[in-house]
Design a protein around this motif. Structure first.
Motif, short mmCIF file in Angstrom:
data_model
loop_
_atom_site.label_atom_id
_atom_site.label_comp_id
_atom_site.label_asym_id
_atom_site.label_seq_id
_atom_site.Cartn_x
_atom_site.Cartn_y
_atom_site.Cartn_z
N UNK A 51 -10.18 86.96 18.41
CA UNK A 51 -9.14 87.19 17.42
C UNK A 51 -8.07 88.11 17.98
N UNK A 52 -6.82 87.85 17.64
CA UNK A 52 -5.72 88.74 18.01
C UNK A 52 -5.91 90.05 17.26
N UNK A 53 -5.79 91.17 17.96
CA UNK A 53 -5.87 92.50 17.34
C UNK A 53 -4.52 93.19 17.48
N UNK A 54 -4.06 93.80 16.40
CA UNK A 54 -2.76 94.46 16.37
C UNK A 54 -2.95 95.92 16.00
N UNK B 82 -7.86 90.48 8.80
CA UNK B 82 -8.82 89.41 8.50
C UNK B 82 -9.82 89.35 9.65
N UNK B 83 -10.99 89.92 9.42
CA UNK B 83 -12.01 90.01 10.48
C UNK B 83 -12.69 88.69 10.76
N UNK B 84 -12.44 87.67 9.92
CA UNK B 84 -13.06 86.37 10.12
C UNK B 84 -12.11 85.41 10.83
N UNK B 85 -10.90 85.30 10.32
CA UNK B 85 -9.94 84.33 10.86
C UNK B 85 -8.86 84.96 11.73
N UNK B 86 -8.65 86.26 11.61
CA UNK B 86 -7.62 86.95 12.35
C UNK B 86 -6.27 86.90 11.66
N UNK B 87 -5.33 87.71 12.09
CA UNK B 87 -5.54 88.74 13.10
C UNK B 87 -6.24 89.97 12.53
N UNK C 171 -0.01 83.86 14.86
CA UNK C 171 -1.08 83.53 15.81
C UNK C 171 -2.29 84.39 15.48
N UNK C 172 -3.40 83.79 15.17
CA UNK C 172 -4.56 84.53 14.67
C UNK C 172 -5.64 84.71 15.73
N UNK C 173 -5.73 83.81 16.69
CA UNK C 173 -6.68 83.99 17.78
C UNK C 173 -6.02 83.53 19.07
N UNK C 174 -6.51 84.06 20.18
CA UNK C 174 -5.82 83.88 21.45
C UNK C 174 -5.88 82.44 21.95
N UNK C 175 -6.82 81.66 21.49
CA UNK C 175 -6.90 80.28 21.96
C UNK C 175 -5.88 79.37 21.29
N UNK C 176 -5.09 79.92 20.36
CA UNK C 176 -3.92 79.19 19.86
C UNK C 176 -2.79 79.21 20.89
N UNK C 177 -2.95 80.02 21.92
CA UNK C 177 -1.99 80.05 23.02
C UNK C 177 -2.55 79.20 24.16
N UNK C 178 -1.73 78.33 24.69
CA UNK C 178 -2.14 77.42 25.75
C UNK C 178 -1.63 77.96 27.08
#
Length: 501
Positions: A274-277, A311-316, A242-249
């Motif tokens: 973007x998801x940050x880890x 990945x600062x563009x697409x995440x995470x 999961x690379x950004x939070x809007x991939x979660x519904x």
């Protein structure tokens, strides 16, 4: 000028008289231990018990967090308390290096590699409080290169392979561990998943919208308002799927399922979706336990790997932190749009996850909060009952007799005492209750039944006798990849009951 010299002389005399044992005095027994910081406070508590009254001096490095990298204990150890000593009340100097974490307690010990340890006899230590000293570690002669007598790690040495191999070292050879090392369980440490406070609040609003949480829970730190992520969701996030939070519904207040950042009416979305880890570096025991518990790595072939490249563009966005304190800063920075740790130069806010043991942030002074895992808070009680799974058995390790750099008889007697008693219920109960009480319950440590500690009758968890009745041992070998099973040796011989349902 005369007065200045007299002042210096007086200060030197005062410093010298403050030592219980002069640091220039030659110890009868000297031990160098390196590795995870998890046992540092436990070992210190044990030395306070073992040392003859009035003989203990404690030394810590003078970093912003004193003792986080190095500490040492020098005292006359009471020989009546340590079986196997050949000397009566020997002068024992125990060095503990925590810099570099678990990796420094595994590979260098197995391979006999020289690493730095702090000395106390370089005129580098000054009195901070009664019999406690701060020592410089950056001047010539402050550090000495040694092969550690013993190591300590968050997980057993065999797990430091593959994705857990620290930079500059080869993967651990399991056969070399079997042939050359004695490995002892130390204590059970409960871990959890911390998230930025803003993400915690967003998860609370999402649960409120789904009628799964009281309406007044947003911002509440108590157990009733603690949101949950499943093990599968955590694995998906930490593996970078999961690379950004809007991939979660998420369900919004109108009952519609919409992208996460669009579902919230009360909690503001982060500036960057973007998801940050805030993970740890390869070779970290904290990272190794997450890899094992959530990704089954390196426990099975072709296991999922943790996200490594940012990945600062697409995440995470992935930050590799060298220590738990760096994770604290990482989560704070992403929550607040700050850059104290140097990993958020854009000064944007992110929703971020991290990895920490439940020793951390009990006073909730930092801007992150633990979440439930599979609906369960990371409490000692849940771990001891066999319902919360994110815990590991820490280990001590040293060379077997006859091997190069093996501890001598007196060193071994003290190491065996540390392995059993530094993780004993009395010491752990005091630490848990004074340091690790969260708004949702108690975190911290549990004593190991495999070290001879017994549970309370009926398996009812007792915070004054925190014992873990489950073990990762199988066939006599401790491996944190194993599914924990109940240890029947945890119960009293007159008690035929096993685990509590």
């Amino acid at each position: 000028m005369i007065f200045k010299k007299l002042g210096i002389l007086a200060a030197a005399c005062f410093a010298a008289s403050a030592y219980a044992l002069p640091p220039t005095e030659t110890p009868d027994v000297e031990i160098f231990m390196s590795g995870a910081s998890a046992q540092d406070n436990n070992i210190e508590a044990l030395f306070r018990q073992l040392c003859v009254a009035g003989t203990l001096d404690i030394f810590r490095d003078n970093s912003p967090s004193p003792g986080s990298a190095h500490r040492a204990f020098f005292c006359n150890v009471d020989s009546a308390q340590v079986t196997g000593l050949s000397l009566t009340n020997p002068k024992v100097l125990f060095h503990k290096r925590s810099a570099g974490g678990s990796a420094q307690g595994v590979n260098p010990v197995i391979d006999g590699v020289l690493i730095d340890a702090m000395v106390i006899n370089n005129n580098n230590c000054t009195l901070a409080s009664a019999n406690e000293f701060l020592c410089t570690i950056s001047n010539a002669g402050d550090l000495i290169e040694v092969v550690s007598t013993a190591g300590v790690s968050d997980v057993n040495p065999e797990l430091f392979v593959g994705v857990n191999t620290p930079a500059g070292f080869n993967p651990v050879d399991p056969q070399a561990v079997l042939n050359t090392m004695d490995v002892r369980g130390a204590a059970a440490l409960v871990f959890g998943i911390p998230v930025t406070t803003s993400l915690r609040d967003a998860l609370q609003e999402a649960r409120i919208n789904a009628a799964q949480m009281p309406a007044n829970c947003i911002g509440d730190d108590t157990k009733r308002c603690m949101p949950s992520l499943s093990r599968y969701q955590i694995a998906t996030l930490f593996s970078g799927q999961i690379k950004n939070w809007d991939q979660m519904i998420i369900r919004n207040a109108a009952g519609q399922f919409v992208p996460f950042t669009q579902a919230l009416a009360t909690v503001p979305a982060p500036a960057n979706d973007l998801v940050a880890l805030c993970r740890r570096i390869d070779g970290s025991g904290t990272q190794a336990q997450l890899n094992a518990k959530f990704l089954n790595n390196p426990c099975t072939a072709s296991a999922v790997a943790p996200a490594l490249v940012s990945d600062a563009v697409n995440g995470p966005v992935v930050v590799l932190n060298s220590g738990s304190g760096n994770v604290d800063v990482c989560l704070n920075d992403f929550n607040n749009g700050a850059n104290a740790g140097g990993s958020n130069p854009s000064l944007q806010t992110f929703w971020a996850l991290g990895i920490q043991s439940t020793e951390k942030n009990a006073d909730i002074a930092l801007d992150y909060r633990f979440v439930r895992v599979d609906g369960l808070p990371p409490t000692l009680k849940n771990a001891a009952r066999g319902t919360y799974s994110d815990w590991v058995e820490l280990t001590y390790q040293w060379k077997k007799p006859g091997q190069p750099n093996a501890p001598d008889a007196n060193q071994l007697a003290i190491l065996e005492k540390i392995a059993v008693d530094a993780g004993g219920p009395e010491i752990l109960a005091a630490l848990n209750q004074s340091e690790f009480k969260h708004p949702w319950g108690a975190g911290g440590y549990l004593a190991l039944s495999t070290n001879g500690h017994k549970t309370t009758a009926g398996r009812i968890f007792d915070q004054n006798n925190p014992v873990m009745p489950y073990t990762h041992k199988a066939g006599g070998s401790l491996n944190n990849c194993n599914v924990p099973v109940f240890d029947l040796n945890a119960v009293d011989t007159n008690d035929n009951s096993a685990f509590q349902l």
